[in-house]
Design a protein around this motif. Structure first.
Motif, short mmCIF file in Angstrom:
data_model
loop_
_atom_site.label_atom_id
_atom_site.label_comp_id
_atom_site.label_asym_id
_atom_site.label_seq_id
_atom_site.Cartn_x
_atom_site.Cartn_y
_atom_site.Cartn_z
N GLY A 139 9.49 1.69 7.05
CA GLY A 139 10.89 2.11 7.11
C GLY A 139 11.12 3.42 7.84
O GLY A 139 12.26 3.78 8.11
N ILE B 191 0.87 -1.19 0.00
CA ILE B 191 0.00 0.00 0.00
C ILE B 191 0.91 1.24 0.00
O ILE B 191 1.88 1.28 0.76
N LYS C 164 9.93 16.10 1.74
CA LYS C 164 10.42 16.89 0.60
C LYS C 164 10.46 18.38 0.96
O LYS C 164 11.32 19.12 0.47
N SER D 114 1.36 2.73 6.31
CA SER D 114 2.20 1.93 5.41
C SER D 114 3.59 2.57 5.27
O SER D 114 4.04 2.89 4.17
N THR E 77 2.70 4.56 0.93
CA THR E 77 2.87 5.31 2.17
C THR E 77 1.99 6.57 2.10
O THR E 77 1.83 7.15 1.03
N ILE F 246 17.43 13.42 0.52
CA ILE F 246 16.09 13.25 1.10
C ILE F 246 15.04 13.92 0.24
O ILE F 246 13.96 13.37 0.00
N LYS F 247 15.37 15.10 -0.25
CA LYS F 247 14.42 15.81 -1.12
C LYS F 247 14.16 15.04 -2.42
O LYS F 247 13.08 15.10 -2.98
N ASN F 248 15.17 14.34 -2.88
CA ASN F 248 15.05 13.61 -4.14
C ASN F 248 14.65 12.15 -3.95
O ASN F 248 14.68 11.37 -4.90
N TYR F 249 14.31 11.78 -2.76
CA TYR F 249 13.98 10.38 -2.47
C TYR F 249 12.56 10.11 -2.97
O TYR F 249 11.59 10.56 -2.35
N ASN F 250 12.47 9.43 -4.09
CA ASN F 250 11.16 9.19 -4.69
C ASN F 250 10.78 7.72 -4.59
O ASN F 250 11.24 6.90 -5.38
N VAL F 251 9.98 7.40 -3.61
CA VAL F 251 9.46 6.05 -3.50
C VAL F 251 7.97 6.16 -3.22
O VAL F 251 7.49 7.19 -2.76
N LYS F 252 7.28 5.12 -3.54
CA LYS F 252 5.84 5.07 -3.23
C LYS F 252 5.64 4.53 -1.82
O LYS F 252 4.74 4.93 -1.11
N VAL F 253 6.49 3.56 -1.46
CA VAL F 253 6.35 2.91 -0.16
C VAL F 253 7.69 2.99 0.58
O VAL F 253 8.72 2.56 0.04
N VAL F 254 7.66 3.54 1.79
CA VAL F 254 8.89 3.57 2.61
C VAL F 254 8.95 2.24 3.36
O VAL F 254 8.30 2.06 4.39
N PHE G 2 14.89 6.82 5.84
CA PHE G 2 15.28 8.17 5.42
C PHE G 2 16.74 8.43 5.81
O PHE G 2 17.52 8.95 5.03
N PHE H 249 13.88 12.99 10.74
CA PHE H 249 13.10 12.90 9.49
C PHE H 249 11.79 12.15 9.75
O PHE H 249 10.73 12.55 9.32
N LEU I 191 5.53 11.81 2.78
CA LEU I 191 6.59 12.00 1.79
C LEU I 191 6.70 13.48 1.40
O LEU I 191 7.81 14.00 1.22
#
Lengths: 409, 409
Positions: free
Chosen positions: A242, A43, A54, A239, A45, B53-61, B272, A272, A50
């Motif tokens: 991490g 699912i 950012k 979700s 996050t 961190i600003k560029n961390y692009n994930v859908k799910v952490v 993160f 963070f 997020l």
């Protein structure tokens, strides 16, 4: 070579993670592994988390207050109030995951040799934290046959000794999916009061209850306000496993001030993660509805398919996103290992968590696995194909040699 | 009300943080508080960390590997190689701050009642982690008069018992700023080998050494590869204390595999933070040069001003960004409390860490404070004004009643 500690050697290996090297090896061979072993949902996050990261503009990422940022704790207190859990922000300590909250709670309330009673099967890492702290877990066994409902209160009372310090619950339950009712908790309250015990409650799955009843928290129980300790986490609710942000919540000021000593030793929870956690509290209802409906659909699909397999039995979980299933095998750990090491079905296999590691009583759970329904229906269907086909050809399977196991709900 | 654990009650309060409520109260009264109590630098966090961190692009952490992301561990191994520390990525476990690395190292190598020898004064939280784990810290006293240099090796040997499991060092030293030389470490190696002990080394300040000698790591010592355990952290190196990412590094495979059991119990280090930590490794040399020069300037300014104050003595620290100073007061903790509760100079005051909490021997450090030179020269000068003026009017001051304390380096 200097020696390893005895307690280190005693530390139980995580049933959720100990087969990881076999999964890594399977992946190296090009096999697709479906992870039903771990509560790592697919699912998305909560997007506000997020976004907050950012937009986090600081020059220096500083230590926070050891109990966590005050602004976050205040928002969390509001969140709890909406759930009928009336706490002040000073009753809340932000921790590095629910894991650290459990650790602080155990260390603050129990000494080496003390005992905590937990209905089994239970989340395996309770065992790890107890073991690390020299605390003995005293299990009270619940049964797959009645969906792992709360054992009779007399069973708890029977095992209370002079060393008993508390009772621990996960509700909704990981690994069983059982949901304890208000009546269950009122029953428990009686012995909590009678013996002046702590009641540790891990309620991180409270948003995922699939019955018509409203979820009831131990923090709503009146008269044992100084006995109840709530363990919380953002991992499952949003979700966001991490992110590693949880909370220890109690109205017992002595527990909070003792836990603060442990908290100060590790300085502060992750900055963070706290930013993300605070932002998450404004997550709109639609996010939860989508996740809820998704889990409900997965649960129904999973349980139906499992129960159609020869020799498999799986009760209907009422909350969280796990179930414990009985499999027609000689040894579920051997089966889970074999699935990773020696099997694939169309280049795919599945990783399961052997349930024996969720029991404290030796020998129990040997034919059971915990399954996390954290994958979408399509992936879940492939994973179930692997289980189904695996059961047919696994050398220790029982379905060719015996009648289907007869179990009733 | 249920009881608090005995170990909880025994947990030492952090000398760095226990006066925080007084500082908070002073701030509520509108007083500006300069924090020299805590190693929280005002140096900007390494920009690559914040960018990542600003560029961390994930859908799910997601949870990571319990030992940390492999890509991060591989980059960290390269970083160590550049420092002449030859380790493989499998020798590295990413932890939630250096704190967790200490905790895992202690639990994996020592049992309740075991002993670890540490030159005192030492980083107070070693005491906390030892206390939490039921381990006894056996101090070997170093002296302000010779800049807290390593006590003679015979002093270590004298206190070795059947329960001794290791020696712990912080190098460069927090709280003293002392820098142990290659010769010092070779001396220690002799008894590490002779008694087959662990050598725990916290080297998180290695980038901040102010002598012409190259920093020498315990990981460079030959012949005790399986005895050395390195504690590391991104907090100080990249001025990123809130990120809570550290590492446990050892070539002893048994220690790593035991620590993994503790690591699996808490699932994974923060995602993160790991992203930020991995990015930080590419931080250009100019960043460190700027920080280094800034700390050097601060150190020189601080020590010069302190030694000009009547009755104050401060040796010249050679590394890290702390110093221990002797103050002409009856009790440094009372003085530090008084500075926050009852004093201000032009609406400003200063927070110091009483040094007694950095000693294990009762009664030592009573007239000493630890000062972190983590503020820019202007703030530092205001903070020093507060100390100087405070010493004149503090009720327990000794400078009006006695001659300056005679101490030589």
């Amino acid at each position: 070579m200097p020696k390893i500690s005895q307690r280190g050697l005693r530390m139980p290996q995580s049933p959720i993670r100990k087969l990881v090297p076999y999964a890594e090896e399977a992946k190296r061979k090009g096999i697709k592994v479906y992870h039903l072993n771990i509560g790592q949902p697919d699912i998305p996050t909560a997007p506000l988390m997020l976004e907050a990261i950012k937009n986090y503009n600081v020059k220096v990422v500083e230590y926070s207050h050891s109990a966590g940022n005050e602004s976050y704790r205040r928002k969390l207190a509001d969140y709890y109030k909406r759930l009928n859990i009336n706490v002040d922000y000073t009753d809340i300590m932000i921790t590095t995951g629910g894991s650290e909250a459990i650790n602080f709670a155990f260390l603050s309330t129990m000494d080496e040799g003390d005992e905590v009673i937990i209905p089994e099967p239970f989340y395996a890492n309770y065992n790890s934290f107890a073991s690390a702290a020299g605390i003995d877990v005293v299990p009270v066994t619940s049964s797959i046959q009645n969906g792992f409902s709360l054992p009779p209160i007399e069973e708890f009372e029977k095992v209370i000794t002079a060393r008993t310090r508390g009772i621990m619950l996960s509700n909704p339950n990981n690994p069983t999916g059982c949901l304890y009712t208000k009546d269950d908790l009122q029953e428990l309250k009686r012995i909590i009061q009678k013996y002046d015990l702590y009641l540790f409650a891990d309620e991180v799955y409270r948003e995922f209850c699939y019955t018509s009843e409203k979820f009831y928290s131990v923090m709503e129980l009146e008269g044992i306000e100084e006995n109840t300790i709530l363990i919380d986490s953002v991992s499952k609710r949003y979700s966001a496993c991490g992110v590693r942000i949880g909370a220890l919540v109690t109205r017992n000021k002595n527990v909070i001030s003792t836990a603060m000593r442990y908290a100060m030793a590790r300085l502060s929870p992750p900055s963070f993660g706290q930013i993300a956690g605070e932002a998450a509290i404004d997550t709109p209802a639609e996010y939860f509805e989508t996740a809820y409906n998704e889990y409900l659909q997965r649960r129904n699909y999973l349980v139906e398919r499992l129960n159609k397999m020869k020799g498999v039995f799986c009760p209907l979980p009422k909350g969280a996103f796990y179930t414990i299933a009985h499999l027609p095998v000689d040894d579920a750990e051997k089966f889970a290992t074999w699935l990773l090491k020696d099997f694939n079905y169309n280049g795919q296999t599945v990783m399961l968590a052997p349930a024996s590691g969720f029991y404290a009583t030796p020998g129990l759970g040997k034919t059971e696995v915990r399954i996390a329904y954290v994958l979408n229906i399509e992936d879940l269907s492939h994973a179930l194909d692997c289980i189904e086909e695996g059961l047919k050809v696994y050398p220790g399977t029982l379905i060719r040699h015996s009648k289907p196991v007869a179990l009733s709900v």
